[in-house]
Design an enzyme around this catalytic site. Structure first.
Site, PDB file in Angstrom:
ATOM      1  N   ASP A 101      13.999  51.775  54.092  1.00 34.70           N
ATOM      2  CA  ASP A 101      15.149  52.628  54.368  1.00 34.70           C
ATOM      3  C   ASP A 101      14.774  53.623  55.469  1.00 34.70           C
ATOM      4  O   ASP A 101      13.597  53.976  55.606  1.00 34.70           O
ATOM      5  CB  ASP A 101      15.539  53.454  53.137  1.00 34.70           C
ATOM      6  CG  ASP A 101      15.841  52.573  51.943  1.00 34.70           C
ATOM      7  OD1 ASP A 101      16.277  51.426  52.160  1.00 34.70           O
ATOM      8  OD2 ASP A 101      15.643  53.048  50.814  1.00 34.70           O
TER       9      ASP A 101
HETATM   10  N1  URA Z   1      12.789  50.597  47.867  1.00 32.08           N
HETATM   11  C1  URA Z   1      13.646  51.530  48.297  1.00 32.08           C
HETATM   12  O1  URA Z   1      14.426  52.069  47.518  1.00 32.08           O
HETATM   13  N2  URA Z   1      13.608  51.871  49.597  1.00 32.08           N
HETATM   14  C2  URA Z   1      12.738  51.323  50.470  1.00 32.08           C
HETATM   15  O2  URA Z   1      12.755  51.703  51.648  1.00 32.08           O
HETATM   16  C3  URA Z   1      11.856  50.354  49.998  1.00 32.08           C
HETATM   17  C4  URA Z   1      11.904  50.005  48.691  1.00 32.08           C
END
Ligand code: URA
Length: 251
Positions: A101
């Site tokens: 993310d």
């Molecule tokens: N899980 C998440 O919630 N975000 C990420 O970026 C990677 C794994």
């Protein structure tokens, strides 16, 4: 070789993403738009993506980046946000293996090796990824930890069991094998602890180590071997043991 495979080998994108690029009409072969990702092409064909010639690259490279928050893990962003590929000066076109993310920090790999990327992202290989999550609400009770360990029900189905430990009150280290969207955030939220910050510290056999945020480095040969082994691309490195001597005394 199929056109999508050629593009993946040339480092344009993963094979699946390359199929999309072809279908979008962005690829020409000898000047003509080709919409069929399975079209047979050879290395001497003039293949262009968005008007730029692509060729099979001689050497594959893999870089590890410690992604800062606010950087998007795609090769391009339509909203003009900074992207991970801008942080790696490899001299060849790279793309990220999987996603983090925008607000997640930590270990992300970038490569021009389409096959390796495809294999690492394929659920069959179940490459474990470890995250450190700082969560809202302080100390996480045993019941919540147990639920994470058993797997939690999310709107897109139940997650596989996670390995979880509380490093200190309100800080969890979680290892998961799946790559669903915002999975760690949603899992923690499902047990009553919203994630305040999230950092990936391990991907398969690779550790983020002391790599500073915003910094990238090329994988060492031993790391690359371990990664390929995790992706099922080579047999695990046999332990180096000298061949046993047969120095039985002659009778
Ligand atoms: N899980 C998440 O919630 N975000 C990420 O970026 C990677 C794994």
């Amino acid at each position: 070789m199929r056109l999508a495979k050629f593009l993946a080998h040339a480092g344009v994108a993963s094979r699946r993403a390359a199929e999309g690029i072809v279908r979008e009409g962005r690829v020409t072969v000898a000047g003509e738009i080709v919409l069929d990702p399975a079209r047979d092409v050879g290395e001497h064909d003039a293949i262009e993506v968005d008007g730029a010639r692509v060729a099979l690259e001689a050497e594959h490279v893999v870089y590890m980046l410690n992604k800062p928050a606010g950087v998007v893990s795609t090769a391009r962003d339509t909203h003009g946000r900074p992207v991970v590929t801008e942080l790696v000066d490899a001299g060849v076109r790279l793309y990220p293996i999987g996603r983090l993310d925008a607000d997640t920090t930590g270990l992300i790999l970038l490569t021009n090796d389409g096959e390796l990327a495809n294999r690492l992202m394929h659920p069959r290989h179940e490459v474990p990824r470890t995250y450190v999550a700082k969560v809202h609400g302080g100390f996480v009770k045993n019941r919540a930890l147990e639920r994470l360990r058993e797997g939690v029900q999310l709107e897109d189905g139940r997650t596989a069991p996670a390995q979880v430990r509380q490093v200190r009150p309100g800080v969890l280290e979680l290892t998961i094998h799946e790559g669903r969207k915002r999975q760690v955030r949603r899992m923690c939220e499902a047990v009553g602890h919203r994630v305040l910050s999230l950092r990936r510290v391990r991907f398969g056999p690779l550790d983020l180590g002391r790599l500073e945020e915003g910094q990238a480095r090329r994988l060492k040969a031993t790391e690359l071997r371990a990664l390929k082994s995790a992706a099922g691309m080579m047999r695990p490195h046999a332990s180096v043991r000298p061949a046993r001597r047969h120095n039985r005394r002659r009778q």
